[in-house]
Design an enzyme around this catalytic site. Structure first.
Site, PDB file in Angstrom:
ATOM      1  N   GLU A  94       0.783  -1.170  -0.095  1.00 32.21           N
ATOM      2  CA  GLU A  94       0.056   0.005   0.070  1.00 32.21           C
ATOM      3  C   GLU A  94       0.704   1.344  -0.112  1.00 32.21           C
ATOM      4  O   GLU A  94       0.595   2.345  -0.708  1.00 32.21           O
ATOM      5  CB  GLU A  94      -1.026  -0.141   1.180  1.00 32.21           C
ATOM      6  CG  GLU A  94      -1.835  -1.199   1.258  1.00 32.21           C
ATOM      7  CD  GLU A  94      -1.290  -2.450   1.922  1.00 32.21           C
ATOM      8  OE1 GLU A  94      -2.326  -2.950   2.912  1.00 32.21           O
ATOM      9  OE2 GLU A  94      -0.033  -2.763   2.120  1.00 32.21           O
ATOM     10  N   ARG A 111      13.528 -23.424  -5.713  1.00 31.80           N
ATOM     11  CA  ARG A 111      14.332 -23.342  -4.599  1.00 31.80           C
ATOM     12  C   ARG A 111      14.395 -21.802  -4.073  1.00 31.80           C
ATOM     13  O   ARG A 111      14.252 -21.569  -2.918  1.00 31.80           O
ATOM     14  CB  ARG A 111      15.683 -23.906  -4.762  1.00 31.80           C
ATOM     15  CG  ARG A 111      15.798 -25.355  -4.614  1.00 31.80           C
ATOM     16  CD  ARG A 111      17.241 -25.849  -4.888  1.00 31.80           C
ATOM     17  NE  ARG A 111      17.246 -27.251  -5.094  1.00 31.80           N
ATOM     18  CZ  ARG A 111      18.410 -27.989  -5.285  1.00 31.80           C
ATOM     19  NH1 ARG A 111      19.594 -27.188  -5.610  1.00 31.80           N
ATOM     20  NH2 ARG A 111      18.265 -29.227  -5.245  1.00 31.80           N
ATOM     21  N   THR A 115      20.315 -39.649   0.724  1.00 35.52           N
ATOM     22  CA  THR A 115      20.421 -38.352  -0.507  1.00 35.52           C
ATOM     23  C   THR A 115      21.637 -37.853  -0.331  1.00 35.52           C
ATOM     24  O   THR A 115      22.220 -37.616  -1.544  1.00 35.52           O
ATOM     25  CB  THR A 115      19.179 -37.695  -0.570  1.00 35.52           C
ATOM     26  OG1 THR A 115      18.022 -38.323  -0.625  1.00 35.52           O
ATOM     27  CG2 THR A 115      19.229 -36.571  -1.609  1.00 35.52           C
ATOM     28  N   LEU A 127      22.360 -28.272  -2.781  1.00 37.06           N
ATOM     29  CA  LEU A 127      20.911 -27.690  -2.389  1.00 37.06           C
ATOM     30  C   LEU A 127      20.748 -26.179  -2.241  1.00 37.06           C
ATOM     31  O   LEU A 127      20.163 -25.585  -1.580  1.00 37.06           O
ATOM     32  CB  LEU A 127      20.578 -28.270  -0.905  1.00 37.06           C
ATOM     33  CG  LEU A 127      20.449 -29.775  -0.791  1.00 37.06           C
ATOM     34  CD1 LEU A 127      20.233 -30.174   0.694  1.00 37.06           C
ATOM     35  CD2 LEU A 127      19.730 -30.380  -1.743  1.00 37.06           C
ATOM     36  N   GLY A 173      15.022 -38.509   0.147  1.00 37.94           N
ATOM     37  CA  GLY A 173      14.768 -39.274  -0.601  1.00 37.94           C
ATOM     38  C   GLY A 173      13.341 -39.897  -0.364  1.00 37.94           C
ATOM     39  O   GLY A 173      12.505 -39.249   0.192  1.00 37.94           O
ATOM     40  N   THR A 222      12.112 -40.156   3.188  1.00 43.20           N
ATOM     41  CA  THR A 222      11.815 -38.768   3.627  1.00 43.20           C
ATOM     42  C   THR A 222      10.475 -38.374   3.170  1.00 43.20           C
ATOM     43  O   THR A 222       9.623 -37.784   3.769  1.00 43.20           O
ATOM     44  CB  THR A 222      12.732 -37.851   3.532  1.00 43.20           C
ATOM     45  OG1 THR A 222      13.903 -38.321   3.987  1.00 43.20           O
ATOM     46  CG2 THR A 222      12.434 -36.474   4.211  1.00 43.20           C
ATOM     47  N   LEU A 223      10.123 -38.616   1.963  1.00 40.76           N
ATOM     48  CA  LEU A 223       9.116 -38.226   1.220  1.00 40.76           C
ATOM     49  C   LEU A 223       7.739 -38.939   1.578  1.00 40.76           C
ATOM     50  O   LEU A 223       6.923 -38.216   2.158  1.00 40.76           O
ATOM     51  CB  LEU A 223       9.177 -38.089  -0.321  1.00 40.76           C
ATOM     52  CG  LEU A 223      10.130 -37.350  -0.974  1.00 40.76           C
ATOM     53  CD1 LEU A 223      10.430 -37.525  -2.323  1.00 40.76           C
ATOM     54  CD2 LEU A 223       9.337 -35.896  -1.140  1.00 40.76           C
TER      55      LEU A 223
END
Length: 338
Positions: free
Chosen positions: A40, A179, A191, A199, A282, A285-286
């Site tokens: 704003e 990322r 991983t 990363l 990996g 984990t997912l």
């Protein structure tokens, strides 16, 4: 307008603002990087003829704040600028705002309309709303799998530490863009040991996410890229044995690996004000976050390869929101069923 602030405004929300007078846009703005002006303020400042504000309408994607933080209240500036009408996309659910900005505007004679394109405005600030309503980060799952459903080959012990790429170079660049948009990135022990990833953001201009590493017994070699000190890195472990040498920019957080690890991680990240998280692997984990029902969207690349055998991709059920071709790859965006 609001999306121009993606990846830079946190912990503040991304907000877009447009000021209209006599059917013409006379000012516009979006939230500056954290510590700078809100949308704003930038919009009002951009108006060349301030006299037009007294007969203008201000459109803003999120309720203007009514408190002092890094900057003064936006609702107060709107009142002082004598803007008679304000159209708001969605109410700010943060407890320090939550209707107070709207109340202040109305008390000072502004006509206020709320809920215009509400769902679209909520979507643009899904990270902010998830963080404050669910008390955890907005969680994105990301992986690449082959046409026959594998995420990697079975690694031999003497294999060089580098990834077996499934996605193409355009998809890889897109991941680096993603990322730069998220607050943190998480991977598991295997991983890091298998791929030795950095990363970070190398193929896109932007800020590196905080690196989060699962390492129950501190098995990851200390010369790994994730411990190079270039990016803030948090290691989740249950080991009381600290690193044999001090590592710069590395923080240890203790979790109980015999309990619900994803839930504990979400609690730690919430306490550290980390609003969004991308999990890149990996599979274990997912799958842990999928099984715990702690995810908000999955971004799955299907590459133009077949492995025949290897590590199977995560099992996930959801609504396929988008299917897109990226050269030889297929990208699927999946949302939870609930």
């Amino acid at each position: 307008m609001a999306k121009n602030g993606l990846g830079t405004t946190r912990p503040n929300p991304m907000v877009g603002c447009v000021i209209v007078c006599d059917d013409a846009i006379i000012g516009e703005g979006y939230t500056s990087p954290y510590g700078g002006n809100h949308a704003e303020v930038n919009a009002i400042t951009s108006v060349k003829d301030k006299g037009l504000l007294e007969k203008a309408t201000l459109y803003v994607s999120l309720e203007p704040c009514n408190h002092y933080g890094k900057t003064p209240p936006c609702s107060d500036l709107i009142v002082k600028s004598k803007i008679p009408k304000v159209v708001i996309g969605v109410i700010d659910e943060h407890t320090i705002v939550a209707g107070k900005g709207i109340e202040h505007l109305k008390k000072n004679g502004c006509e206020v309309i709320v809920g215009v394109l509400e769902s679209e405005c909520k979507e643009s600030n899904k990270r902010f709303f998830t963080f404050h309503s669910k008390k955890r980060p907005y969680i994105i799952l990301k992986w690449a799998e082959t046409q026959d459903g594998f995420v990697d080959l079975i690694r031999e012990k003497d294999t060089e530490k580098k990834p077996n790429w499934i996605s193409n170079k355009y998809s890889q660049q897109l991941v680096h863009k993603w990322r730069s948009e998220e607050h943190a990135i998480l991977v598991g022990t295997n991983t890091v040991i298998a791929d030795n990833p950095k990363l970070n953001v190398r193929k896109w201009l932007g800020k590196n996410p905080i690196r989060l590493i699962l390492d129950n017994s501190l098995r990851i070699p200390l010369d790994s890229h994730v411990f190079d000190g270039s990016v803030k890195t948090i290691v989740f472990t249950s080991s009381k044995t600290l690193f044999s040498e001090e590592k710069q920019n590395v923080i240890i957080e203790y979790v109980d690996y015999a309990a619900d690890v994803p839930e504990q991680i979400c609690d730690i990240l919430y306490k550290n004000n980390i609003q969004s998280l991308m999990i890149e692997g990996g599979t274990q984990t997912l799958q842990g976050f999928i099984n715990a029902d702690l995810w908000d969207e999955a971004r799955v690349f299907i590459g133009n390869k077949k492995f025949g055998k290897g590590l199977k991709s995560p099992e996930i059920e959801g609504d396929v929101k988008l299917i897109e071709e990226i050269d030889s790859d297929i990208l699927k965006i999946i949302n939870p069923l609930n």
